[in-house]
Design an enzyme around this catalytic site. Structure first.
Site, PDB file in Angstrom:
ATOM      1  N   GLU A  82       0.837  -1.198   0.000  1.00  0.00           N
ATOM      2  CA  GLU A  82       0.000   0.000   0.000  1.00  0.00           C
ATOM      3  C   GLU A  82       0.873   1.250   0.000  1.00  0.00           C
ATOM      4  OE1 GLU A  82      -2.059  -1.083   3.838  1.00  0.00           O
ATOM      5  OE2 GLU A  82      -1.607   0.989   4.256  1.00  0.00           O
ATOM      6  N   CYS A 114      -3.107  -4.842   4.065  1.00  0.00           N
ATOM      7  CA  CYS A 114      -1.979  -5.673   4.518  1.00  0.00           C
ATOM      8  C   CYS A 114      -1.984  -7.084   3.935  1.00  0.00           C
ATOM      9  CB  CYS A 114      -1.969  -5.751   6.038  1.00  0.00           C
ATOM     10  SG  CYS A 114      -1.729  -4.152   6.820  1.00  0.00           S
ATOM     11  N   HIS A 236      -1.748 -12.412  10.514  1.00  0.00           N
ATOM     12  CA  HIS A 236      -1.372 -11.011  10.300  1.00  0.00           C
ATOM     13  C   HIS A 236      -1.123 -10.359  11.650  1.00  0.00           C
ATOM     14  CE1 HIS A 236      -0.886  -7.034   8.956  1.00  0.00           C
ATOM     15  NE2 HIS A 236      -2.025  -6.599   9.474  1.00  0.00           N
TER      16      HIS A 236
END
Lengths: 349, 136
Positions: A82, A114, A236
């Site tokens: 990103e 992400c 994550h």
């Protein structure tokens, strides 16, 4: 999907670190409380001459150093980030040229907060399965942005990992992959804005936890496994607390997640976060071990992977490139003023 | 950047991958690549072969830049070294990933991929090689 998987891997973490306590002191907050609350001691910071393209190139070159693949056999490159250096001009073209894979290949940049890196792994896996390419390179990398004084400033960091996907000499078979996706506005960055915005606590239960738990549960149902069937699990890691909590909710132990839990030492590398964790697991994994990975990207979605390490891992030249642990230790601390200069907080025109 | 994007684009093989060339007559290696070997002259024409250099070498000499050009002023003080590559050519490059007092003549270094400069906030970004110490 037997016999398709990771053929080689590499990762890259910039050397500069800033402690959470140093950031906290600038904004009149207590560093120890922040570190404890977020589970982050310090974060990596890119140097002034590093960005997502340079991190991706270093990670991809490390992946190539560990194997004997001719870069000309790479038929696709997907860079998930990103923080692509250009809004229009693909990072993948720079990476492709820098590793000698151009010109006969597919290239595209991905963005899904992400989880754009794991989306690239899925695309490469599908292309290999369809026999459209021999090898694909998927990279997740970021030099993530945080507004000065925002809670994200304690976590937004820099790093990435690269994975070569193919059929020959697979070191980690991707047994199955699936995703879970909804429209959930928990975190975003509007076009042409420099810093992201987020929904505070809304990023937790209806976003991170719902998507990871749904994706992970669906995947274990699909492949008929239980948490105890896995040697390693990676989730994550936007901070040090969420992945520990989601692992516990799903029935995984801390011992299963600790090798892939890197965020306390380098912060959240966004598109790189779960993939740097996977690289850390591959640094030590042995044949026959099973790995569970679930990424998360705000907006929102999760990609799940069921992976088995093969005998070929012992033939991979893992020592030809630095391990995640070595890069975590190779660091130089900076103060907030230097951090402000390196991350372009002093922007003016 | 002087010359703009077209010049940078022409030099991408050298800047990204340290592509030099070798004289097919005397086997001397050059970086940047030459049209002809200055030693063999006419004998080398048509025999200059591109080769990818290892990107590893040793610092021959260095200086510390305290007053840098506009594009580098945020990086001062920084070392710039002449590096003798394993294949023979000498190359001038910035040294990164170490403190300036750690830079020494004879230090083993290897190339790393970095941003070199950019045409302001709206222009193109130019990437290329810098060198960093080899970790033992």
């Amino acid at each position: 999907m037997r016999d398709i998987g990771i053929v080689s891997y590499g990762s890259y973490i910039p050397r500069y670190r800033i402690k959470a306590g140093v950031i906290a002191s600038v904004w009149g907050k207590d560093g120890a409380t922040i570190s404890r609350g977020l589970g982050i001691n310090e974060k990596s910071v890119p140097s002034i001459d590093q960005d997502t393209a340079t991190i991706s190139v270093e990670a991809a070159r490390s992946a190539l150093k560990r194997c004997t693949i001719d870069p000309q056999d790479i038929g696709a490159i997907y860079i998930g980030s990103e923080s692509h250096p250009y809004a229009v001009k693909p990072t993948g073209t720079i990476v492709g040229e820098a590793i000698g894979a151009t010109p006969d290949l597919m290239v595209a940049d991905y963005e899904f907060a992400c989880k754009a890196g794991t989306a690239g792994v899925q695309s490469c896996t599908a292309l290999v399965k369809a026999d459209m390419i021999k090898y694909g390179l998927a990279v997740g990398a970021d030099t993530s942005q945080a507004a000065p004084g925002d809670a994200l400033e304690f976590s937004a960091s820099a790093g990435g990992a690269a994975f070569i996907i193919g059929r020959d000499n697979v070191v980690a078979t991707i047994n199955h992959t699936l995703s879970f996706t909804t429209d959930t506005p928990d975190f975003w960055r509007r076009a042409e804005r420099k810093y992201p915005s987020h929904g505070g606590r809304f990023t937790g239960t209806p976003a991170y936890f719902k998507h990871i738990i749904s994706c992970a549960t669906n995947l274990m149902q699909k492949v008929d496994t239980k948490p105890e069937d896995y040697d390693y699990a990676i989730f994550h890691q936007p901070n040090g607390k969420f992945p520990v909590s989601v692992a516990k909710k799903l029935g995984f132990t801390y011992d299963q997640i600790k090798q892939g839990l890197i965020v306390p030492y380098i912060g959240n590398t966004y598109s790189g976060a779960s993939l740097v964790g996977l690289a850390s697991v591959l640094d030590v994994a042995k044949p026959g071990e099973r790995v569970f990975l679930t990424s998360y990207g705000s907006g929102a979605g999760s990609d799940g992977f069921d992976i088995t390490i093969t005998d070929k891992i012992t033939e991979l030249a893992r020592d030809n490139a630095p391990t995640v642990a070595q890069m975590v230790e190779d660091k130089e601390y900076i103060d907030y003023g230097t951090y402000a200069k390196l991350t372009d907080l002093l922007y003016w025109e | 950047m002087a010359g703009g994007v077209a010049r940078f684009w022409r030099e991408i093989p050298q800047r990204y991958n340290i592509i030099g060339n070798k004289c097919g007559s005397c086997e001397r290696v050059f970086f940047p690549p030459r049209e002809a070997c200055p030693h063999c002259r006419r004998k080398s024409l048509g025999k200059m072969e591109d080769i990818k250099l290892s990107g590893k070498g040793e610092i021959i000499t260095y200086t510390i830049i305290h007053v840098g050009p506009e594009a580098f002023k945020e990086q001062v003080p920084y070392p710039v070294a002449i590096i003798k590559l394993e294949e023979g050519p000498q190359i001038t490059a910035q040294i990164v990933d170490c403190n300036i007092d750690e830079v020494k003549i004879g230090m083993k270094v290897e190339n790393t991929f970095r941003r070199i400069q950019e045409d302001g906030y709206t222009g193109a970004i130019y990437y290329g090689y810098k060198f960093k110490p080899v970790k033992e």
